[in-house]
Design an enzyme around this catalytic site. Structure first.
Site, PDB file in Angstrom:
ATOM      1  N   VAL A 212       0.827  -1.211   0.000  1.00  0.00           N
ATOM      2  CA  VAL A 212       0.000   0.000   0.000  1.00  0.00           C
ATOM      3  C   VAL A 212       0.859   1.258   0.000  1.00  0.00           C
ATOM      4  O   VAL A 212       0.591   2.212  -0.731  1.00  0.00           O
ATOM      5  CB  VAL A 212      -0.962  -0.009   1.208  1.00  0.00           C
ATOM      6  CG1 VAL A 212      -1.902   1.185   1.126  1.00  0.00           C
ATOM      7  CG2 VAL A 212      -1.762  -1.309   1.250  1.00  0.00           C
TER       8      VAL A 212
ATOM      9  N   VAL B 258     -11.260  -0.480   4.929  1.00  0.00           N
ATOM     10  CA  VAL B 258     -12.395  -1.368   4.647  1.00  0.00           C
ATOM     11  C   VAL B 258     -12.599  -1.514   3.142  1.00  0.00           C
ATOM     12  O   VAL B 258     -12.820  -0.528   2.436  1.00  0.00           O
ATOM     13  CB  VAL B 258     -13.695  -0.829   5.290  1.00  0.00           C
ATOM     14  CG1 VAL B 258     -14.865  -1.760   4.982  1.00  0.00           C
ATOM     15  CG2 VAL B 258     -13.525  -0.678   6.798  1.00  0.00           C
TER      16      VAL B 258
ATOM     17  N   LYS C 205     -13.259  -5.155   9.657  1.00  0.00           N
ATOM     18  CA  LYS C 205     -13.927  -4.237   8.727  1.00  0.00           C
ATOM     19  C   LYS C 205     -15.395  -4.064   9.114  1.00  0.00           C
ATOM     20  O   LYS C 205     -15.930  -2.955   9.109  1.00  0.00           O
ATOM     21  CB  LYS C 205     -13.790  -4.770   7.302  1.00  0.00           C
ATOM     22  CG  LYS C 205     -12.321  -4.835   6.846  1.00  0.00           C
ATOM     23  CD  LYS C 205     -12.151  -5.641   5.560  1.00  0.00           C
ATOM     24  CE  LYS C 205     -10.677  -5.810   5.204  1.00  0.00           C
ATOM     25  NZ  LYS C 205     -10.457  -6.784   4.112  1.00  0.00           N
TER      26      LYS C 205
ATOM     27  N   GLY D  19      -4.929  -4.996  -2.771  1.00  0.00           N
ATOM     28  CA  GLY D  19      -4.001  -4.757  -3.870  1.00  0.00           C
ATOM     29  C   GLY D  19      -3.441  -3.350  -3.825  1.00  0.00           C
ATOM     30  O   GLY D  19      -4.019  -2.454  -3.220  1.00  0.00           O
TER      31      GLY D  19
END
Lengths: 438, 438
Positions: free
Chosen positions: A23, A142, A215, A312
């Site tokens: 990330v 989330v 989440k 991703g």
């Protein structure tokens, strides 16, 4: 002033980015690639002051030469030339929590993708942010690139939320859909997923439903104006989902999903994460592979469905950047959509609302066997919507029986599942799965 | 301070609501029903100062006794005790435009559901708002309760948008799905829709694709940083979609949707609204009835799909209220995601990017007929992906032929469609429909 220069005159928003995994790397790439576009949209340039990560020498295929380097995330958080601390380290304790706390105390805004941190310490952090006049934003925590935090805190602010549901762990959905498409047992697909690098270092975070529950806890806090309460989520992972059940459920028109559901009921706040059956032709039922989906039901808006990549580099970094741009634009918003002090302590519902259930059992080849099963269900107050008995297996002498019940309580189902083996006409343990109305 | 009282101490945000049709009524209902929740979320109470509508005596099943009444929307827009002018009248000219302009000039923020106004005069209004330090917000103008304006201007601000697509007119999607499910011709379902009150007073706004094109023009402005340019949308309605094509497309695995597509290409900005084939098992293909869907593709986020009710009292009022709450929270945002002066004048693409096409024709029963058709396509540079010839009809002596081409240009298709009748082996006009990759 040309379009390209617009926003360049305002003071830049200076980021300190902690964590250069998937990330963090994706976030730096967007900032470098879209500098002009971001300045235009944000009204000011967005720059990176410094970064930190575990290993400075690791090859990240990223030009970090223009940025400072800090060995310690806490030191990065405290730098005077950092306006926003971007926490992409992860974990609900340790350095991530310490650095975020330090940043807020030092009057920095925080952007994070850390679901565990928010699900467990969200209340404390939201209060700390407000006490210091700062914000902590977590769109990336989330469902990756799906803008669900913004949808709930902002787009649905005129709604009383009725229910929020979601398939929010791509790895679990990959495993379940791959089991169905390839006809493979859980263990084999789990191993495939491990080899493909789809699983967390501790795979129970994925397949045990923990990650998705973090989440869900965040979403239900926003939905119902309650303190994030991860501890109160009823969690069951996908480990006991068998290829048999996937096939039988498909026969009856359903798919099995690891589904998170949160709703405020007369008995309190219900938050559960478990394998559920959903109609195969519903948007949730049709969700294949690693894609995520969140379904939100509001009293005015009806049902909204949001779908996209849940993980991703690009999708998660896209969510991080949306928070950064909002801060650059001067948008201030309470973390969970209302002031932290007003978030109620939720009363957890001790039991889920009634639902239809799927029951699968192995019936032995004895006269009156099915009648005995039906009697147990009837005695538990459960009425049968559909029942299907398959032929007896010659080798094992048992016949698979599938039952779809009418709506009933979880207690009645538990009672029946406990009583069924005592009939002496079934082999092994019966399986029950909730059918969620979607 | 109790949770219920939080926000009651701040000064209220005072609305003037012009138009009390479906959306206006829904908006007032939310404000009345959720006063405490709105104050909590917005940080201040949201109140209605006054309203105006065409007919004061009309029974709206709504308590308006606490509000002032204005006969003229412009007078309402100018009231000193109105902070936000909420325009729910509709129409791109006349009173709606005048009142919105007056409100912005008088230093009021504006919230509107008026797609035509924004699609046609969006540039002028965005500039006017900025010049006066105000905002004009229009979440309700596109796809009802689906938070697509916010998703594009805020959630995807870190992305270069590649393409935005959508089914954004519920009436057209109702007609197309009803034709398929009931096997009825267009004219009959159109008449049904009219009797059900699904059609605008001028039905060409719906079935002619105008309404959906207004929405597309707004989305493409945000997506590509260009001035809203409704005039440049290539528009074709659903009037020529036949039940035959719906059935044949289904045979080949497709559904026909009135699909809006906007993308920035090497040849300029492509904006088109037309009946297209999409795979039956794609989210767009599976969209039934009056539901709307918007698909957004960004370079970082990948593909995001948003689905929900595109019209109706509750969903549209939900979107109006999200804008109102944002203003109450002090959020200021350029209308199209970047300063109005920086929106480029788009260069409209004169032709769409290549795509696969569906061609249906009626082949006469002559030797070599199919070869002649294939030759025309080959000469136009079109190669065939799939072809299906059905049996000859005994009464008409013609055989339906379906062709799915490989990717080709619209020019090649036009050329072939023009040349096909000259072969002398087809009856009537061939039909061509674009197959959109989704």
């Amino acid at each position: 002033m040309s379009a390209q220069n617009q926003g360049q005159n305002a003071s830049p928003l200076r980021l300190g980015i902690a964590g250069l995994g998937t990330v963090g790397t994706g976030t730096v790439k967007i900032i470098q690639k879209h500098a002009a576009l971001l300045a235009l949209r944000a009204g000011r340039p967005i720059t990176v002051t410094a970064v930190c990560a575990r290993d400075r020498r690791k090859n990240r295929d990223l030009d970090l030469s223009g940025y400072g380097w800090e060995e310690d995330a806490r030191a990065l958080a405290l730098r005077e030339d950092v306006d926003v601390f971007v926490e992409l380290i992860g974990g609900d304790e340790g350095i991530a929590r310490e650095a975020v706390t330090a940043a807020l105390r030092a009057g920095k805004d925080v952007v994070t993708a850390n679901k565990a941190l928010l699900a467990i310490h969200g209340q404390e952090l939201a209060e700390l942010a407000e006490a210091n006049g700062r914000v902590i934003r977590f769109e990336a925590a989330v469902a990756g690139g799906i803008p669900v935090i913004k949808a709930m805190t902002e787009s649905l602010s005129g709604n009383e939320i009725r229910r929020v549901m979601g398939v929010m762990n791509g790895t679990c959905n990959y495993i379940l859909t791959r089991m169905e498409s390839a006809g493979l047992p859980y263990e084999e697909v789990f191993e495939e997923a491990r080899q493909l690098g789809y699983l967390e270092a501790d795979p129970t975070l994925d397949v045990g439903g923990i990650d998705a529950s973090h989440k869900l806890a965040i979403l239900s806090a926003i939905a119902f104006g309650t303190r994030p309460s991860f501890d109160a989520v009823e969690i069951e992972g996908i480990e006991r989902v068998s290829i048999d059940d996937i096939r039988r459920a498909a026969d009856m028109g359903y798919r099995i999903k690891l589904l998170g559901v949160a709703q405020m009921t007369g008995r309190g706040l219900e938050q559960r994460m478990s394998p559920c059956l959903v109609p195969a032709d519903s948007p949730l039922g049709q969700l294949q592979g690693g894609t995520n989906m969140v379904v939100i039901e509001g009293d005015a808006v009806g049902q909204i469905v949001l779908r996209g990549a849940g993980a991703g580099e690009g999708p998660t970094a896209s969510a991080v950047m949306s928070d950064v741009v909002e801060i650059a634009r001067g948008v201030r918003m309470p973390s969970f959509g209302q002031p932290a002090a007003t978030l109620a302590r939720p009363q957890p519902a001790r039991t889920a609302v009634p639902a239809a259930y799927y029951i699968r059992l192995q019936l032995t080849d004895k006269p009156g066997a099915l009648a005995k099963v039906a009697t147990v269900l009837g005695d538990a107050g459960i009425s049968i919507d559909r029942m299907r008995q398959y032929g007896h297996s010659r080798t094992e002498g048992v016949a698979p029986v599938l039952i779809v019940t009418h709506k009933t309580t979880p207690e009645a189902i538990d009672h029946a599942i406990e009583a069924l083996p005592r009939t002496g006409v079934i082999a092994g343990e019966p399986v029950e799965l909730r059918i969620e109305e979607v």
